[in-house]
Design a protein around this motif. Structure first.
Motif, PDB file in Angstrom:
ATOM      1  N   VAL A  77       6.540   5.257   4.207  1.00  0.00           N
ATOM      2  CA  VAL A  77       5.194   5.357   3.622  1.00  0.00           C
ATOM      3  C   VAL A  77       5.488   5.297   2.014  1.00  0.00           C
ATOM      4  N   LEU A  78       6.335   6.440   1.710  1.00  0.00           N
ATOM      5  CA  LEU A  78       6.326   6.197   0.118  1.00  0.00           C
ATOM      6  C   LEU A  78       6.941   4.860  -0.470  1.00  0.00           C
ATOM      7  N   VAL A  85       1.690   0.217  -5.335  1.00  0.00           N
ATOM      8  CA  VAL A  85       1.273   0.605  -6.588  1.00  0.00           C
ATOM      9  C   VAL A  85       1.926  -0.311  -7.791  1.00  0.00           C
ATOM     10  N   THR A  86       3.156  -0.111  -7.714  1.00  0.00           N
ATOM     11  CA  THR A  86       3.835  -0.990  -8.901  1.00  0.00           C
ATOM     12  C   THR A  86       3.472  -2.210  -9.039  1.00  0.00           C
ATOM     13  N   ALA A  87       3.521  -3.210  -7.855  1.00  0.00           N
ATOM     14  CA  ALA A  87       3.218  -4.475  -8.045  1.00  0.00           C
ATOM     15  C   ALA A  87       1.726  -4.736  -8.247  1.00  0.00           C
ATOM     16  N   ALA A  88       0.773  -3.706  -7.960  1.00  0.00           N
ATOM     17  CA  ALA A  88      -0.475  -3.852  -8.301  1.00  0.00           C
ATOM     18  C   ALA A  88      -0.887  -3.597  -9.917  1.00  0.00           C
ATOM     19  N   LEU A  89      -0.025  -2.559 -10.525  1.00  0.00           N
ATOM     20  CA  LEU A  89      -0.150  -2.379 -11.926  1.00  0.00           C
ATOM     21  C   LEU A  89       0.452  -3.606 -12.520  1.00  0.00           C
ATOM     22  N   ALA A  90       1.597  -4.059 -12.137  1.00  0.00           N
ATOM     23  CA  ALA A  90       2.319  -5.412 -12.778  1.00  0.00           C
ATOM     24  C   ALA A  90       1.287  -6.566 -12.893  1.00  0.00           C
ATOM     25  N   LEU A 100      -8.866   0.187  -2.068  1.00  0.00           N
ATOM     26  CA  LEU A 100      -8.497  -0.332  -0.542  1.00  0.00           C
ATOM     27  C   LEU A 100      -7.348  -0.542  -0.039  1.00  0.00           C
ATOM     28  N   LEU A 101      -6.308  -0.858  -0.903  1.00  0.00           N
ATOM     29  CA  LEU A 101      -4.955  -1.005  -0.288  1.00  0.00           C
ATOM     30  C   LEU A 101      -4.702   0.237   0.145  1.00  0.00           C
ATOM     31  N   PHE A 102      -5.076   1.570  -0.576  1.00  0.00           N
ATOM     32  CA  PHE A 102      -4.610   2.698  -0.245  1.00  0.00           C
ATOM     33  C   PHE A 102      -5.235   3.227   0.936  1.00  0.00           C
ATOM     34  N   VAL A 103      -6.593   3.032   1.272  1.00  0.00           N
ATOM     35  CA  VAL A 103      -7.076   3.276   2.514  1.00  0.00           C
ATOM     36  C   VAL A 103      -6.427   2.798   3.795  1.00  0.00           C
ATOM     37  N   VAL A 104      -6.111   1.472   3.683  1.00  0.00           N
ATOM     38  CA  VAL A 104      -5.262   0.831   4.730  1.00  0.00           C
ATOM     39  C   VAL A 104      -4.036   1.462   4.882  1.00  0.00           C
ATOM     40  N   LEU A 105      -3.384   2.009   3.643  1.00  0.00           N
ATOM     41  CA  LEU A 105      -2.122   2.498   3.916  1.00  0.00           C
ATOM     42  C   LEU A 105      -2.086   3.803   4.601  1.00  0.00           C
ATOM     43  N   GLY A 110      -1.051   7.091   9.181  1.00  0.00           N
ATOM     44  CA  GLY A 110      -1.482   8.088  10.226  1.00  0.00           C
ATOM     45  C   GLY A 110      -0.797   7.577  11.564  1.00  0.00           C
ATOM     46  N   VAL A 111      -0.727   6.342  11.877  1.00  0.00           N
ATOM     47  CA  VAL A 111      -0.327   5.793  13.058  1.00  0.00           C
ATOM     48  C   VAL A 111       1.120   5.821  12.955  1.00  0.00           C
ATOM     49  N   ALA A 112       1.794   5.577  11.877  1.00  0.00           N
ATOM     50  CA  ALA A 112       3.153   5.818  11.866  1.00  0.00           C
ATOM     51  C   ALA A 112       3.765   7.240  11.913  1.00  0.00           C
TER      52      ALA A 112
END
Length: 409
Positions: A77-78, A85-90, A100-105, A110-112
């Motif tokens: 997960v990390l 996060v890094t790709a989003a900022l870049a 939204l990405l974090f919600v999905v993550l 939780g499933v993982a």
């Protein structure tokens, strides 16, 4: 060699993931420069997080499986979060899209975590089952249990491990049974040999002392005493020879003689000696010998095996009885049957006929002048030729069957 293989597998998985990401980006017409930046940033950030998770997992290597699987899930997960996060900022993705990405993550995490918890629980339960089975393999009396492996929860490796433990347990149990049987045979052999040595030695000593003291002085008595001393000495010599032969067989140091003869010639020589012994005993020896295949055998060893079988049959057949020797050829072997009229052997004793020092019931034991080694020696010598010998009850007696394959040594 195990560690390089594991690292090679990890690197291969990483290379496949990078290739799949690149193909996906090109499939949606992303600019090559953006693709390179996105993949590089995500790979570096994820690698840093992955290395950190791997170091933590290595330090937790001795912890329970549940802790390790949860650590793997958390590391995954990390790694994913760091890369996202890094790709989003870049790529200057909006804050709304990032949320939204974090919600999905979070949902995926939780499933993982749930799957990792269940996997760790299954591995721990399976390990406990294998451990419990291993503890029951050896009883309080030191005997190995040959019980089948129980059903094991968890990965297939644990079930395979339980199966291997069960196989080892069966082999150890069989080894223990052989060891106990061998120890019993040794004790029985020592008892029988001690008895067989004591009687002739006592006779020789008593007669020698009588001769030395002049207790007997007439020529007929002196001659009789000398004859008896010689007879007992020959009996002791035969017993020592049997013990030496048996020790060679059991120690694996038996080497078949270099003098080779055809099996039919060895049978003829053995029958010639058996005929004389049968005549002295008053036993009729019937020969029904068909032509045998050209199988070469070691002359001394094979003849001795047959001599012991014939001697056993003649010795246990009462005067006036018949010993029948039949020989025939099959497509792949020479088969010899030796049938006596000993009255038969109890079914419970048949499996022990070829055991060392076995003499059967008391009636047979009293009539047995040997050390109970002849049949054991016969089996060892015949098996050394690649053959087999078995015993079974026949009408009014016992039948020994010798099978010698055409490929015998």
């Amino acid at each position: 060699m195990a560690h390089p293989r594991r690292f090679a597998g990890s690197l291969l998985i990483l290379a496949v993931a990078l290739a799949a990401a690149t193909v996906l980006a090109f499939a949606f017409d992303f600019p090559p420069k953006d693709i390179a930046v996105l993949i590089a940033v995500a790979a570096v950030a994820s690698s840093v997080a992955g290395v950190g998770g791997g170091l933590v997992l290595r330090r937790l290597r001795s912890r329970p499986a549940r802790v390790q699987t949860m650590t793997v899930a958390l590391s995954s997960v990390l790694v994913a979060a760091t890369g996202v996060v890094t790709a989003a900022l870049a790529m200057f993705i909006s804050f709304h899209d990032l949320v939204l990405l974090f919600v999905v993550l979070i949902v995926a995490s939780g499933v993982a975590f749930g799957a990792a918890w269940q996997l760790g629980d299954d591995i721990g339960a399976g390990a406990e089952q294998v451990g419990a089975y291993a503890r029951t393999m050896v009883g309080s009396d030191g005997r190995i249990s040959a019980a089948s492996a129980p059903p094991v929860t968890g990965p297939g490796e644990l079930a395979s491990l339980a199966g291997e433990l069960a196989a080892v347990s069966r082999r150890l149990d069989e080894s223990q049974r052989r060891e106990r049987a061998l120890e019993s045979s040794r004790r029985e052999l020592i008892a029988w040999v001690s008895h067989d040595l004591r009687a002739p030695l006592a006779t020789i000593r008593a007669m020698a002392e009588a001769l030395d003291d002049g207790v007997v002085d007439d020529d007929a008595a002196v001659k009789r005493y000398h004859s008896q001393i010689r007879t007992d000495a020959e009996r002791l010599t035969a017993l020592v020879d049997d013990l030496f032969e048996l020790s060679r067989i059991n120690s694996g140091s038996l080497r078949l003689g270099s003098e080779k003869v055809e099996v039919c010639d060895a049978l003829a020589d053995a029958l010639a000696g058996a005929g004389a012994a049968a005549e002295v005993k008053g036993v009729t020896l019937v020969e029904r010998v068909a032509p045998l295949p050209p199988i070469e055998v070691a002359a001394r060893e094979y003849c001795r095996a047959l001599d012991n079988l014939f001697d056993n049959a003649i010795r246990h057949t009462p005067p006036g009885g018949t010993v029948t020797v039949e020989a025939a050829a099959s497509a792949e072997a020479a088969i010899l049957h030796v049938t006596d009229e000993c009255g038969g052997i109890p079914d419970a004793d048949l499996p022990r006929v070829f055991d060392i020092a076995f003499r059967g019931d008391q009636a047979r034991a009293r009539d047995d002048r040997g050390g109970g080694l002849g049949l054991a020696i016969s089996r060892g010598l015949i098996e050394a030729h690649g053959g087999a010998v078995t015993a079974a009850n026949a009408d009014g007696g016992c039948r020994f069957t010798v099978t010698l394959p055409s490929g015998a040594r």
